[in-house]
Design a protein around this motif. Structure first.
Motif, mmCIF file in Angstrom:
data_model
loop_
_atom_site.group_PDB
_atom_site.id
_atom_site.type_symbol
_atom_site.label_atom_id
_atom_site.label_comp_id
_atom_site.label_asym_id
_atom_site.label_seq_id
_atom_site.Cartn_x
_atom_site.Cartn_y
_atom_site.Cartn_z
ATOM 1 N N ASN A 3 0.827 -1.215 0.000
ATOM 2 C CA ASN A 3 0.000 0.000 0.000
ATOM 3 C C ASN A 3 0.857 1.261 0.000
ATOM 4 O O ASN A 3 0.592 2.212 -0.735
ATOM 5 C CB ASN A 3 -0.903 0.027 1.236
ATOM 6 C CG ASN A 3 -1.913 -1.098 1.221
ATOM 7 O OD1 ASN A 3 -2.124 -1.729 0.183
ATOM 8 N ND2 ASN A 3 -2.527 -1.349 2.354
ATOM 9 N N SER B 158 2.511 1.711 -3.401
ATOM 10 C CA SER B 158 1.572 2.114 -4.454
ATOM 11 C C SER B 158 1.130 3.562 -4.255
ATOM 12 O O SER B 158 0.907 4.290 -5.220
ATOM 13 C CB SER B 158 0.374 1.162 -4.504
ATOM 14 O OG SER B 158 -0.486 1.391 -3.416
ATOM 15 N N ALA B 159 1.028 4.005 -2.978
ATOM 16 C CA ALA B 159 0.670 5.403 -2.731
ATOM 17 C C ALA B 159 1.778 6.329 -3.218
ATOM 18 O O ALA B 159 1.526 7.372 -3.823
ATOM 19 C CB ALA B 159 0.411 5.616 -1.247
ATOM 20 N N GLU C 59 3.928 5.626 -5.558
ATOM 21 C CA GLU C 59 3.925 5.561 -7.030
ATOM 22 C C GLU C 59 2.928 6.552 -7.602
ATOM 23 O O GLU C 59 3.221 7.275 -8.545
ATOM 24 C CB GLU C 59 3.568 4.136 -7.488
ATOM 25 C CG GLU C 59 4.706 3.138 -7.298
ATOM 26 C CD GLU C 59 4.372 1.753 -7.845
ATOM 27 O OE1 GLU C 59 3.181 1.489 -8.111
ATOM 28 O OE2 GLU C 59 5.293 0.938 -7.995
ATOM 29 N N GLU C 60 1.740 6.582 -6.993
ATOM 30 C CA GLU C 60 0.716 7.481 -7.520
ATOM 31 C C GLU C 60 1.113 8.935 -7.303
ATOM 32 O O GLU C 60 1.024 9.764 -8.193
ATOM 33 C CB GLU C 60 -0.634 7.181 -6.860
ATOM 34 C CG GLU C 60 -1.772 7.980 -7.479
ATOM 35 C CD GLU C 60 -3.136 7.568 -6.951
ATOM 36 O OE1 GLU C 60 -3.574 6.455 -7.295
ATOM 37 O OE2 GLU C 60 -3.758 8.346 -6.204
#
Lengths: 87, 635
Positions: free
Chosen positions: A47, A50-51, A53-54
């Motif tokens: 998580n 991915s946060a 990455e965004e």
């Protein structure tokens, strides 16, 4: 890479950590590891990454996702991408 | 003239006032009720993965808390990591008012869990078992076939293996079984040729999906993973890093699509799908304002440009929804006479007046009109969706009736169809004859209501209806409809016990249980199978375990007819006492005094349960019904 931007990255990472763990007071350093944050398990790691990455519009590699075991390594992976984009 | 469709563009995001910040703020304050309200207002299926993940985190804590919501127990059997999927599913089910309790079988142990009767799967006693397989688990690969195996034999072998596991599950538990079909891949060995080459992976996947759909036994439904992947697009669906790093089946964006679609399927299993679509007219079903432009002037059809064609396509879509059993109703600010001309003077419209079960065109407040529609059709406001192009009307109705779904329409009418379809409000795990005839039945109801307003009193109205009932004990052919009725009826439902088709199949064979069905017809039409009752016999005593009836036939003395048949059955079996229970819920107030009306005595009374008692050895009070047994009664 200037020290300044490394500090900015640490701030961004801290911001993401605070969001993920719903804790506004969380302080992290490069030495912070999953041992010090109870909820930082393998799923939380996915998580967190991915946060990031965004937010930073980057993609970690599968190897990095597996190797990262400290805030320092997260920052190193981001710094490395900044270098590449500076070239 | 009101023909400017884009004038609301700048307002399109103002419809809902909850924000992620308000969700998290209420959560941090420890106010979980407020957090739940905020989360429901805020939730949108097009939110990004990060936003949905934040909501899912809050949802998990809300569910951990002792909240008073119905629970759905889902067991996952998967060959991939489903933890994130579970989190998102919990969130979306919570939005629809269900609390998820979950069992995740150990990674990749689905075969063993199914075969081993002492596995965690069976001791969990799930309501739903989700056999979450992907194309990867099926090892759909063209190599074997390129080396000489016959593609069709290979596909049938795979289908046979999976259908065999489903069969095994069915024998060992009575849960609903949800089973994925196989998603496509963007990797093609043969390139474009895969579309037509039976030994290629794309062709094998397609064959597998079609054959699986034909092979699954009753009591199982397919979750269309193939459609989810197509909808999102394979480029966004696939993320090999996640598979290689942590065995996640697909990308995070794909998790969102799958969780949302699954939540709607599962809520439909719990009878929470929407049943009725209420639509506005001007700039919703046609372009322009009929009061200004006249029936000939409104934009509809091929001659009215792109927008006219979009409204035509929308009406065709709504017509199709109506044919599959979704009730349509009109709620429009208009003069009724003029509004009707939109259909009577325009035979080219796909929808006609007969397609609407209720038609409210007047100048009153729309929220009031929608309440009247709900009352007239005997539907809960929470089973309806209201579609209106006007954001001010939407905001008003939403504020007045929070339980009604009032989606924010896109500004451009050409997007209406896709938008309405993407809400997944009308999911169903079954399509029955009753669905096919539902719209007709509701229209017939409208005629009945008119007859009622003409009749001088209710008794003469009921006797003029010439009602005839057919009834009998459950038989296999009727089980799908019986299961559907038991599981979706919320109002006339004395105990709200839910049974799966498999459970009913085995109850049917039990000598001390009688599952009865009732069908009703009158001079306006056939209502189909509208009531189910489950009786449990023990020496001297018969208990009504379950009794449901479709809201279409309330107040027609049908309940009296059924009760008289129950009394006959009980007497024939020598029972001395009849017992019935009423378990109050938010929705079944309509039957709160049913047993009292039928002459019962209240035995025990608590907040969660009333026990009623009928002494069959004593003379019962006269019970009056206007329903007669049809001549060809099958028993």
């Amino acid at each position: 890479m200037k020290l300044e931007s490394k500090k900015t990255i640490l701030q961004t990472v801290q911001c993401v950590f605070r969001e993920q763990f719903l804790d506004d007071t969380l302080i992290i350093t490069e030495d912070t590891t999953p041992n010090q944050i109870e909820q930082w398990d393998s799923l939380a790691q996915v998580n967190l990454l991915s946060a990031l990455e965004e937010r930073l519009n980057i993609q970690f590699t599968a190897d990095e996702m597996a190797d990262i075991d400290s805030v320092g390594k997260i920052i190193a992976a981001i710094v490395q991408r900044n270098r590449i984009s500076e070239c | 003239m009101h023909s400017n469709y884009n004038r609301y563009d700048s307002m399109k995001d103002t419809g809902k006032n909850s924000s992620l910040e308000s969700v998290i703020a209420s959560y941090r304050n420890g106010d979980l009720d407020a957090a739940l309200g905020n989360i429901r207002n805020f939730a949108r299926s097009d939110h990004s993965w990060q936003v949905q993940l934040q909501c899912a985190r809050v949802a998990r804590d809300i569910c951990d808390d002792e909240i008073n919501l119905p629970t759905l127990r889902v067991a996952f059997l998967a060959g991939s990591t489903v933890d994130h999927l579970v989190d998102l599913l919990r969130y979306w089910l919570l939005v629809d008012g269900l609390r998820l309790e979950v069992y995740v079988a150990p990674f990749d142990s689905w075969r063993q869990e199914i075969v081993d009767k002492s596995s965690g799967l069976y001791s969990f006693k799930p309501d739903v078992v989700w056999l979450f397989l992907t194309a990867r688990d099926l090892k759909i690969d063209c190599i074997e076939i390129c080396q000489g195996a016959d593609p069709l034999t290979w596909v049938n072998q795979k289908v046979g293996e999976v259908a065999g596991l489903v069969q095994h599950l069915r024998l060992n538990c009575s849960s609903l079984i949800v089973l994925n079909n196989a998603e496509p891949t963007s990797v093609r060995v043969f390139g474009n040729l895969e579309a037509s080459l039976p030994s290629s992976r794309a062709f094998l996947t397609r064959s597998y999906n079609l054959n699986l759909a034909r092979a699954i036994p009753e009591g199982a439904v397919i979750f269309d993973l193939d459609f989810c992947a197509t909808r999102l697009g394979l480029e966004k669906w696939e993320d090999p890093r996640l598979w290689l790093h942590s065995k996640h089946p697909f990308s995070f964006a794909a998790h969102c699509v799958v969780a949302f679609a699954a939540s709607k399927l599962l809520t439909s299993f719990r009878g929470r799908s929407k049943k009725c679509l209420v639509v506005d007219l001007d700039n919703t079903l046609w372009g322009g304002v009929i009061g200004d432009d006249g029936p000939e002037g409104v934009r509809y059809g091929a001659d009215a440009g792109a927008v006219g064609q979009a409204f035509e396509a929308l009406q065709i879509f709504l017509k199709a929804l109506s044919l599959r059993g979704i009730i349509l109703a009109v709620c429009s600010k208009n003069d009724a006479k003029i509004a009707i001309e939109g259909f009577t003077q325009r035979p080219d419209m796909a929808l006609c007046l007969d397609d609407f079960a209720a038609f409210y065109a007047n100048w009153e407040n729309k929220a009031d009109n929608i309440r009247k529609i709900a009352a007239e059709l005997n539907l809960g406001l929470d089973s309806m969706v209201f579609v209106d192009d006007n954001p001010a009307e939407r905001a008003l109705v939403r504020a007045e009736i929070p339980e009604l779904v009032v989606p924010e329409l896109p500004a451009d009418p050409v997007h209406y169809i896709n938008f309405i379809a993407s809400g997944n409000w009308f999911e169903s795990i079954l399509f029955s004859d009753e669905d096919r005839n539902r719209s007709k039945a509701y229209r017939a109801n409208a005629s009945r209501n008119r007859a009622q307003s003409r009749a001088t009193n209710i008794d003469s109205y009921l006797s003029e209806l010439e009602m005839c009932a057919t009834w009998g004990a459950a038989e296999p052919a009727k089980l799908p409809r019986i299961t559907q009725l038991l599981n979706k009826t919320n109002q006339f439902n004395l105990t709200t016990k839910r049974y799966s088709q498999t459970e009913l199949s085995s109850l049917m064979l039990d000598n001390n249980t009688w599952i009865g069905w009732f069908q009703l017809a009158d001079r306006f039409g056939d209502h189909g199978l509208i009531s189910v009752i489950i009786l449990k016999f023990s020496p001297d005593v018969v208990s009504i375990d379950t009794w449901v009836m479709s809201c279409r036939v309330f107040s027609r003395s049908m309940e009296e007819f059924i009760f008289l048949r129950v009394l006959e059955l009980a007497m024939n079996r020598g029972c001395k006492v009849l017992k019935g229970e009423y378990h109050p819920t938010k929705k079944n107030v309509v039957v709160a005094d049913l047993y009292k009306r039928l002459g019962g005595r209240l035995d025990k009374d608590s907040a969660s349960k009333q026990s009623w008692f009928f002494d069959l050895s004593q003379e019962t009070q006269a019970i009056k019904t206007f329903v007669q047994t049809a001549v060809r009664a099958a028993r």
